[in-house]
Write a protein that holds these residues in place. Structure first.
Motif, mmCIF file in Angstrom:
data_model
loop_
_atom_site.group_PDB
_atom_site.id
_atom_site.type_symbol
_atom_site.label_atom_id
_atom_site.label_comp_id
_atom_site.label_asym_id
_atom_site.label_seq_id
_atom_site.Cartn_x
_atom_site.Cartn_y
_atom_site.Cartn_z
ATOM 1 N N ASP A 46 0.958 -0.996 -0.054
ATOM 2 C CA ASP A 46 -0.002 0.202 -0.075
ATOM 3 C C ASP A 46 1.019 1.200 0.053
ATOM 4 O OD1 ASP A 46 -1.995 2.023 0.188
ATOM 5 O OD2 ASP A 46 -2.461 1.591 2.317
ATOM 6 N N ALA A 47 0.879 1.938 -1.010
ATOM 7 C CA ALA A 47 1.739 3.117 -1.103
ATOM 8 C C ALA A 47 1.128 4.320 -0.034
ATOM 9 C CB ALA A 47 1.595 3.776 -2.693
ATOM 10 N N ALA A 48 0.117 4.268 0.030
ATOM 11 C CA ALA A 48 -0.383 5.174 1.197
ATOM 12 C C ALA A 48 0.282 5.227 2.591
ATOM 13 C CB ALA A 48 -1.953 5.226 1.419
ATOM 14 N N ALA A 49 0.891 3.935 2.816
ATOM 15 C CA ALA A 49 1.405 3.478 4.337
ATOM 16 C C ALA A 49 2.728 3.970 4.222
ATOM 17 C CB ALA A 49 1.084 2.074 4.382
ATOM 18 N N LEU A 50 3.429 4.291 3.138
ATOM 19 C CA LEU A 50 4.683 4.398 3.022
ATOM 20 C C LEU A 50 5.058 5.790 3.607
ATOM 21 C CD1 LEU A 50 5.823 3.150 -0.635
ATOM 22 C CD2 LEU A 50 6.026 2.009 1.703
ATOM 23 N N PRO A 51 6.098 6.056 4.252
ATOM 24 C CA PRO A 51 6.354 7.342 4.751
ATOM 25 C C PRO A 51 6.878 8.276 3.917
ATOM 26 C CG PRO A 51 8.160 5.908 5.370
ATOM 27 C CD PRO A 51 7.268 5.111 4.785
ATOM 28 N N ASP A 105 12.105 -1.725 1.452
ATOM 29 C CA ASP A 105 13.067 -0.782 2.061
ATOM 30 C C ASP A 105 12.437 0.484 2.666
ATOM 31 O OD1 ASP A 105 15.152 -2.433 2.262
ATOM 32 O OD2 ASP A 105 16.282 -1.859 0.390
ATOM 33 N N CYS A 106 11.503 0.943 1.668
ATOM 34 C CA CYS A 106 10.832 2.035 1.900
ATOM 35 C C CYS A 106 10.031 2.064 2.871
ATOM 36 C CB CYS A 106 10.030 2.542 0.351
ATOM 37 S SG CYS A 106 11.134 3.249 -0.693
ATOM 38 N N ARG A 112 13.369 4.977 8.046
ATOM 39 C CA ARG A 112 12.536 6.128 7.141
ATOM 40 C C ARG A 112 13.169 7.160 6.735
ATOM 41 N NH1 ARG A 112 7.556 5.104 11.466
ATOM 42 N NH2 ARG A 112 9.517 4.748 12.772
ATOM 43 N N LEU A 113 13.910 7.954 8.060
ATOM 44 C CA LEU A 113 14.884 8.977 7.647
ATOM 45 C C LEU A 113 16.091 8.784 6.550
ATOM 46 C CD1 LEU A 113 15.154 11.915 8.363
ATOM 47 C CD2 LEU A 113 16.803 11.155 10.250
#
Length: 689
Positions: A46-51, A105-106, A112-113
């Motif tokens: 889910d792309a929306a869950a990526l930071p 990895d994303c 995340r940083l």
């Protein structure tokens, strides 16, 4: 990997995209089935869950779902695939493997940083993957692409979207990246960043608590030490990694007042560890046979034995080409990750409330020595600002603030030499010594652990002694509230023991040596280990050895020889050898004939080279101080002579020399005790042969 599992597979470096190209001889149908399963797995993200990179990842996932629909149409057409389709399907398989790693990895917890600061690289890799998909479609045979009307339409749509997908970092990602770099610039000038700006950056990537911040800092620390472990001190990323670490440490120390460690357990990915796993799994079975520490990165060698990767790599690099356990020759220097063992280790640690990265202290032991200086002025400035804040809290804070500050100092000094130097320079040691007598067991525990970490640095050791802290440390070995605190206090004495002046100071404390002897007798495995090595350093000269003998050290050491812990037995023999150097110590050892027999058995049975060296040196000291009576006693022990001759044939130069001396002494005493020949009576004729 599935979207819910945010752990990186063992052995793969972050943002590295290793792939396995399918075999050229694979059947097209088999390859198609594998590809459909892989694409379906990737499409579940889910792309929306990526930071970060939500828009670019969303475009890649849209293309992936169209690809899945196309492949399912081809499979449902039920027509046999031609062999010529293997090339195109293989290219698609490789591209999807890379996309799976990128998305994992994303979404990885703790990274995340780092992903934010590498957003341009990730976007470039995503574009490359999509171009690879479009290229692979072009080489698929026409009868595959046109397997059905729907398949043809999907193929055209897929090609257009793959070539034209706008995959770029989001505008918010760019603004957050620029904000981070501006804060690093402030650190370079030793200026304090605004709390609102720092919180904005953290919030952009979903870092909202102390636990999140600590997790990100731990990931970056592991990345830093991995590079140093591999000898990549000139890696261009080290300056950025160190600067980001300093930023996160500063935020963790200054911005978050509450240490929410329990959140880590609640948010841990994957299923909760089953109680049955912890029940039937022995922690000893998961220890590396070389280092005797828990294997955090277990790998299997060609003989089927499993070791921690760092330990077996160091073994092979030192020139050893045999398996340490079986003695068989290693057919290859390649190691296979033992995923099953790693999973059990992770479950065991989670069951005990310990994250995996907290257990990896041994893995980077050699790399820690390379952190004596900060990698760049931003890292140096950020750490110094955090240290100054902590010293203020230790000296003038409320009890709760002091409690958190002691915990932060413990974490900060754990695996970084530069951090230890900054804390020692800022006079952290006197304030930590003040907290050693705290009635709060956790404060006392953190203060002692902090002092242990600082005692690994010369400035920290000097500050501890100059502040008059030796007595407090000795008292902590004896009366600290927690077992771990008593063990750590004993370890502090070990780090002080190489300095002869410090040893003399410790020896002057009446309770120092008796306290260590009691810990050696009654402590846990780690407590005994720390007491043994500390005593070995402290016992110098007749006075200190006499105190150890009076405290009953010889009897305690004798009890460790027949145990199942070979490392404790080796340490016990080494300490007995130190005690036996003095006449009073040798007399105490000789008072027990069973102990002497145990030493002879140890000499013949031990597989430790250093253990044999210490044992033969001890036997030589006993003979030297005990005289011919002791030499004669040893000459009657049937197991001694074979062990001595074995040392002459295959021992170290020191052991060889001691073994020869012992054999000569035994022969000398034996010859002296033989009756002299009786002289013939006068006048008798003697016939000589």
């Amino acid at each position: 990997m599935p979207p819910h599992d945010r752990r990186a597979p063992p052995g793969r470096r972050m943002l590295a995209l290793p792939t396995v190209c399918p075999c050229e001889a694979i059947a097209p149908g088999t390859l198609l089935a594998s590809l459909v399963a892989l694409v379906a797995e990737v499409a579940r993200h889910d792309a929306a869950a990526l930071p970060v990179l939500r828009r670019g990842a969303g475009e890649a996932l849209r293309v992936t779902r169209v690809l899945l629909a196309f492949l399912e149409e081809v499979r449902e057409a039920a027509a046999p695939l031609p062999d010529a389709s293997v090339l195109g399907l293989s290219e698609l398989h490789v591209a999807m493997q890379k996309l799976r790693f990128l998305l994992a990895d994303c979404s990885r917890r703790g990274a995340r940083l780092w992903v934010l600061m590498n957003a341009d690289l990730v976007a470039s890799e995503l574009r490359f993957v999509l171009c690879s998909v479009a290229t692979a479609l072009d080489v698929l045979p026409a009868d595959v692409v046109g397997a059905s009307v729907d398949a043809g339409e999907l193929a055209r749509l897929l090609s257009q979207q793959a070539w034209r997908a706008p995959v770029w970092p989001d505008e918010d990602d760019g603004r957050a990246t620029r904000s981070v770099r501006s804060m690093l610039a402030l650190f370079r000038g030793s200026a304090t960043p605004h709390a609102e700006d720092a919180m904005m950056v953290l919030g952009r990537v979903g870092i909202t608590s102390w636990c999140d911040c600590a997790e990100e800092a731990a990931f970056l620390e592991a990345e830093l030490l991995d590079r140093l472990e591999d000898g990549r001190e000139n890696d261009n990323d080290l300056v950025l990694i160190s600067g980001l670490m300093a930023f996160l440490v500063y935020c963790r120390v200054v911005l978050f007042d509450t240490v929410d460690t329990k959140k880590a357990d609640a948010a841990a990915p994957g299923p909760r560890p089953a109680a049955s796993c912890a029940a039937w799994t022995s922690q000893e079975a998961l220890q590396c046979p070389i280092s005797l520490e828990l294997m955090t990165d277990p790998v299997t060698v060609t003989t089927g034995q499993t070791y921690d990767r760092t330990s077996i790599k160091r073994w092979v690099k030192s020139g050893c080409r045999t398996c340490p356990v079986t003695g068989e020759k290693l057919r290859s220097a390649q190691f296979v990750p033992n995923v099953a063992a790693r999973g059990i280790v992770e479950q065991l640690l989670l069951a005990n409330g310990t994250p995996l990265h907290e257990q990896q202290s041994s893995k980077h032991r050699s790399a820690v020595d390379k952190t004596a200086s900060a990698f760049g002025p931003a890292a140096a400035g950020g750490v110094r600002l955090a240290v100054a804040f902590l010293i203020a809290r230790l000296s003038r804070g409320t009890p709760e603030e002091q409690k958190k500050a002691a915990f932060e100092v413990r974490k900060l000094a754990k695996r970084n030499v530069y951090h230890r130097a900054c804390l020692a320079e800022a006079d952290a040691v006197p304030w930590l010594l003040h907290l050693v007598s705290s009635a709060d067991a956790s404060v006392q525990d953190n203060a002692i652990a902090s002092l242990l970490n600082l005692s690994k640095h010369a400035d920290g050791r000097r500050a501890l002694v100059e502040a008059g802290g030796l007595g407090l440390v000795v008292d902590a070995v004896n009366v600290a509230a927690k077992v771990e605190a008593r063990q750590n206090a004993a370890a502090i004495l070990f780090y002080l023991s190489p300095n002869s002046e410090y040893c003399q100071e410790i020896g002057r404390i009446p309770e120092a040596i008796p306290t260590l002897v009691r810990l050696m007798r009654d402590g846990t495995y780690r407590g005994r280990k720390n007491a043994l090595v500390s005593l070995h350093g402290v016992l110098h000269g007749a006075s200190s050895i006499g105190k150890a003998v009076t405290a009953g050290a010889v009897g305690v050491l004798a009890s460790l020889l027949p145990g199942d812990r070979e490392d404790l037995a080796n340490d016990a023999v080494a300490l007995l050898a130190r005690i036996g150097e003095q006449p009073a110590g040798a007399t105490a050892v000789l008072a027990s004939s069973e102990l002497v027999a145990s030493l002879v058995d140890f000499l013949g049975a031990s597989a430790s080279r250093s253990g044999k060296d210490h044992c033969v040196a001890l036997l030589a000291s006993l003979c030297l101080h005990g005289g011919d009576k002791v030499v004669a006693l040893m000459g009657k022990m049937a197991a001694l002579m074979p062990a001595l001759y074995a040392l002459i044939a295959d021992g170290s130069p020191l052991a060889n020399k001691k073994a020869r001396w012992l054999i000569n002494e035994i022969h000398r005493v034996y010859e002296q005790r033989q009756p002299l020949p009786v002289a013939p009576p006068a006048g008798d004729r003697v016939i000589r042969v």
